[in-house]
Design a protein around this motif. Structure first.
Motif, short mmCIF file in Angstrom:
data_model
loop_
_atom_site.label_atom_id
_atom_site.label_comp_id
_atom_site.label_asym_id
_atom_site.label_seq_id
_atom_site.Cartn_x
_atom_site.Cartn_y
_atom_site.Cartn_z
N ARG A 39 0.81 -1.15 -0.21
CA ARG A 39 -0.02 -0.02 -0.03
C ARG A 39 0.81 1.13 -0.05
NH1 ARG A 39 -5.36 -0.98 1.35
NH2 ARG A 39 -5.48 1.09 2.56
N TRP B 208 0.94 5.74 -1.39
CA TRP B 208 0.57 6.93 -2.43
C TRP B 208 1.30 6.95 -3.51
CZ3 TRP B 208 -3.09 10.83 -0.41
CH2 TRP B 208 -3.59 10.42 0.87
N ALA C 163 -6.61 4.12 -11.13
CA ALA C 163 -8.06 4.05 -10.43
C ALA C 163 -8.23 2.56 -10.03
CB ALA C 163 -9.00 4.64 -11.53
N LEU D 154 -3.54 1.30 -3.48
CA LEU D 154 -3.55 2.54 -3.62
C LEU D 154 -4.09 3.38 -2.65
CD1 LEU D 154 -2.60 5.28 -5.43
CD2 LEU D 154 -5.11 5.33 -6.38
N LEU D 155 -3.48 4.23 -1.52
CA LEU D 155 -4.12 5.15 -0.65
C LEU D 155 -4.51 6.13 -0.93
CD1 LEU D 155 -0.98 4.03 2.07
CD2 LEU D 155 -3.54 3.17 2.00
N GLY D 156 -3.70 6.79 -1.94
CA GLY D 156 -4.27 8.30 -2.45
C GLY D 156 -3.27 8.51 -3.43
N LEU E 21 -10.52 9.39 -10.55
CA LEU E 21 -10.28 8.17 -9.70
C LEU E 21 -11.49 7.20 -9.14
CD1 LEU E 21 -7.20 9.66 -8.13
CD2 LEU E 21 -7.27 7.86 -9.69
N THR F 137 -11.03 8.21 -3.70
CA THR F 137 -9.61 8.19 -3.61
C THR F 137 -9.12 9.47 -3.01
OG1 THR F 137 -9.08 6.38 -4.91
CG2 THR F 137 -7.22 7.56 -4.55
#
Length: 278
Positions: free
Chosen positions: A67, A69, A88, A93-95, A114, A118
């Protein structure tokens, strides 16, 4: 390297930038003491290798418990649409950290592309971005602001002097407060000297920023220590809260409310960061 207690992105102090083309570094960064890891497919990657770097990041975020960013290219580039399309829905994906954010629409369009769930961390790196920071902080999807100090200096000709850089940092602090966001994230310290890093992180804290970008694994523990409440702060907070409870939560004078707010904040952060009183 042992990873300490997990710290959520709203409180994260150290944000480790990792070259998105160096996939061999991802696992080490993920297991480091950085609160959050940001895989960088923007400035760290040559334009000729963007597609390859993006593919490596997508592959890494698609498997296991990985995980992180991702720092994506800015809205004005031809790379932005591919970045958001490929990222997407990825399970890891955390952000995203949106480079060179200069308008609220940049955040909202990224957030919508996204999938509308997100978080978008807006990296503000120019004079225009600083002046638009309140609207950026209020944009739908904005999660937190960060300061791209190096690009800001190039854009404005500002020196690295603490006084010269106080204005943009303070603007981001005020914008974050108005937008109801957690405190902003300061730019990185390029020096490898820990005393210099410690001094510059103390300036970060004094101006009200609550996180800092870092470029090296060894910087994260120093940043975490300086931004965290000290053990003596935690001891004071717990003593004050215990006394407040013992007197039936009675406010005695005008100084009690701000001290109560400070004590509760210190107690919450001490719990998040695992800081114990002396």
């Amino acid at each position: 390297m042992a990873k300490r207690k997990n710290v959520g992105p709203e409180d994260a102090r150290s944000w480790l930038l990792v070259n998105g083309a160096r996939t061999e570094l991802f696992d080490t960064a993920h297991g480091s003491r950085a609160d959050q890891v940001v895989l960088d497919i923007e400035d760290a990657v040559d334009p000729a290798h963007k597609d390859e770097a993006r593919a490596g990041v997508v592959d890494w975020l698609s498997g296991g418990d990985r995980r992180a960013w991702v720092r994506i290219n800015d809205r004005s580039t031809s790379f932005w649409a591919d970045d958001v399309a490929k990222l997407a829905g990825l399970p890891g994906l955390l952000g995203v950290m949106l480079a060179k954010t200069e308008a609220a629409e940049h955040v909202t369009e990224t957030f919508d592309r996204l999938g509308g769930a997100t978080p978008v961390l807006a990296l503000v790196e120019s004079a225009l971005g600083i002046e638009e920071s309140v609207r950026i902080a209020q944009a739908r999807g904005a999660f937190r602001l960060a300061f791209g100090s190096g690009d800001y200096r190039r854009d404005t000709g500002t020196s690295a002097d603490d006084l010269a850089m106080a204005y943009p940092r303070s603007r981001l602090v005020v914008a974050s407060r108005i937008g109801g966001l957690p405190g902003p994230i300061d730019g990185p310290t390029v020096s490898t000297s820990h005393p210099v890093l410690r001094e510059q992180t103390a300036v970060t804290v004094s101006l009200g920023l609550t996180g800092k970008l870092c470029l090296d694994l060894e910087q994260a523990p120093v940043i975490n220590e300086v931004i965290s409440p000290t053990p003596s702060d935690v001891a004071w907070a717990r003593d004050f809260l215990a006394d407040f409870e013992a007197r039936g939560r009675v406010i005695r004078d005008g100084s009690d409310k701000p001290r109560l707010g400070r004590a509760r904040k210190i107690e919450r952060l001490a719990e998040a960061f695992g800081v114990e009183p002396v």
